[in-house]
Design an enzyme around this catalytic site. Structure first.
Site, mmCIF file in Angstrom:
data_model
loop_
_atom_site.group_PDB
_atom_site.id
_atom_site.type_symbol
_atom_site.label_atom_id
_atom_site.label_comp_id
_atom_site.label_asym_id
_atom_site.label_seq_id
_atom_site.Cartn_x
_atom_site.Cartn_y
_atom_site.Cartn_z
ATOM 1 N N LYS A 49 3.426 -1.570 1.231
ATOM 2 C CA LYS A 49 3.886 -0.948 -0.015
ATOM 3 C C LYS A 49 5.012 -1.555 -0.556
ATOM 4 O O LYS A 49 5.460 -1.715 -1.853
ATOM 5 C CB LYS A 49 4.014 0.623 0.255
ATOM 6 N N GLY B 44 9.545 1.725 7.083
ATOM 7 C CA GLY B 44 10.018 0.244 6.911
ATOM 8 C C GLY B 44 9.031 -0.351 5.762
ATOM 9 O O GLY B 44 8.139 -0.838 6.235
ATOM 10 N N GLN C 282 4.723 6.022 4.497
ATOM 11 C CA GLN C 282 3.739 6.304 5.422
ATOM 12 C C GLN C 282 2.473 6.058 4.733
ATOM 13 O O GLN C 282 2.276 5.460 3.802
ATOM 14 C CB GLN C 282 3.805 7.758 5.896
#
Ligand code: GDP
Ligand code: IMO
Ligand code: MG
Length: 422
Positions: A16, A40, A222
């Site tokens: 992402k 992260g 996520q």
């Protein structure tokens, strides 16, 4: 003018960060809407590598305004560390980072309770960042919000009330030492002095920006299968990473969203416990981990690796309403002679028509694989679809058809320029 939601479409770590960095060139504002420092997000620019946990990945473009929405749970220490790291790299956040007054704060007892519950018999494999306990307090209406920092007396009272309850649990249930409320109050008052300048009425700010015709990118953390409602519960995180969460987590209404972009890894990974039908526990799994450098960006844990799962991505596409998709880490598959793709699940000899999110059924499914030939050549220099080897194009077309997704971006390496835009 676009208001775009960008969502991780598997179990997180899809890449992402890299795609937000690329897309944010065309957006004025990037907003995180859920999760916390459990995320992260890696962005590689030149020979520099940044891992962002809380601040949106758009921060690396100096004209982009970055916003942390109300749906995010903010760890003061993680936030200050991240600001410091950016400033050290000459990336100033002043005047272009805003934090919602309604975001909840991660408190020291949240991290403690997260680690204690992970040492029990039932393990999720959390990141230990206090995420679950913080959202528990939010929904129990006991949470401490950023806005609470502005009223010192009220803040102290709320922290003391919370500590009474947490100390009872720590002592009576877990036989642990009690926490000192005064220390925590002092720490959070200090924190307020440092972040006061960033606090904003975010829903008003974002809706004004939309009225002015500005483009906003909503950066999910996520992934869909870690969503507390639509993921593989209980092996999930405690927020709503799916596109639906972007509205509640930012204050942007659904009718202002223009499109949803999914980030999909060319194979599958997962960190922590929980079912993973296409997991490879053999040398192919090891090979994916090694070539893909599949180690957690937050905890450093080795990621579990497996083949692409079209049954899973199909479900994710439905739940998120994916308009288009970025396929990432395609280069990682370049060294395989053959590549398998799971096209359906079988359970008790029958093919399933829908994705089973209940973990008992999901852990029993048998993936139905189709085997595709590999392309066995370096694709990291390709900049157009036509430059990709034939077998690679076939792989992309195959996963696109089986997962019901439209591929718009192909990532062939971690760097900005290692990207094909269709
Ligand atoms: P995120 O959490 O979804 O932002 O993903 P992570 O940053 O946790 O993990 C993705 C990892 O893959 C990072 O180390 C990225 O630098 C790297 N990465 C992203 N895209 C590509 C790609 O196309 N190829 C390769 N080889 N690495 C990539
Ligand atoms: P990004 O945004 C991958 C996983 C944890 C654990 C479960 C619950 O980088 O994709 P938590 O600490 O949230 O209570 O842990 O969720 N998890 C992630 N896995 N990428 C992430 O974020 C994750 N954030 C949490 O490993 O299984
Ligand atoms: Mg990650």
């Amino acid at each position: 003018m676009s208001v775009t939601i960008l969502v991780g479409s598997q179990w997180g770590d899809e890449g992402k960060g890299k795609i937000v960095d690329i897309l944010s060139e065309n957006y004025e504002i990037v907003t995180r809407y859920q999760g916390g420092a459990n995320a992260g997000h890696t962005v590689e620019i030149g020979d520099k590598k940044y891992i962002l946990h809380l601040i949106p990945s758009g921060i690396l473009r100096k004209d982009v305004i970055c916003v942390i929405g109300n749906g995010v749970v903010v760890d003061p220490n993680a936030l200050l560390e991240e600001i410091e790291l950016l400033e050290k790299n000459n990336i100033s956040v002043k005047g272009r980072l805003f934090i919602s007054h309604n975001a909840h704060l991660i408190m020291p007892y949240h991290k403690l309770l997260d680690s204690i519950s992970e040492s029990g018999d039932v393990k999720i494999g959390t990141t230990g960042r206090g995420i679950g306990p913080c959202y528990i307090d939010k929904y129990a209406r006991k949470g401490i919000k950023i806005v609470d920092l502005l009223d010192r007396e009220g803040l102290e009272q709320k922290i003391r009330q919370n500590i009474i309850e947490k100390n009872t649990i720590l002592k009576k249930v877990y036989d642990r030492e009690e926490l000192d409320a005064s220390e925590i109050v002092k720490e959070y008052v200090e924190f307020d002095k440092k972040i006061d300048q960033y606090i904003k009425d975010v829903p008003q700010f974002l809706n004004n920006a939309i009225s002015e015709g500005k483009s906003i990118l909503l950066e999910g953390a996520q992934g869909a299968l870690l969503d507390v409602d639509h993921g593989t519960y209980p092996f999930v995180t405690s927020s709503s990473p799916t596109s639906g969460g972007a509205c509640t987590g930012s204050g942007i209404p659904p009718n202002k969203i223009t499109n949803v972009v999914g980030i999909v890894k060319a194979y599958t990974t997962r960190v922590g416990y929980g079912p993973f039908p296409t997991e490879l526990l053999d040398e192919d799994g090891e090979k994916l981990r090694k070539i893909g450098a599949e180690y957690g960006a937050t905890t450093g844990r080795p990621r579990r690796c497996g083949w692409f799962d079209a049954a899973l991505v199909n479900y994710s596409s439905m739940i998120n309403g994916l308009d288009e998709v970025a396929i990432t880490k395609l280069d990682v598959l370049s060294e395989f002679d053959e590549i398998k793709v799971c096209v359906a699940y079988e359970l008790d000899g029958k093919q399933l028509k829908s994705f089973p999110t209940d973990v008992d059924r999901l852990s029993k499914v048998k993936p139905v694989y189709e085997v595709l030939p590999g392309w066995k050549s370096d694709i990291s220099k390709a900049r157009t679809f036509d430059e990709l080897p034939e077998n690679c194009k076939k792989y992309l077309n195959f996963i696109s058809e089986k997962s019901n997704i439209k591929i718009k971006i192909i990532s062939v390496g971690p760097k900005r320029n290692e990207t094909i835009i269709m």
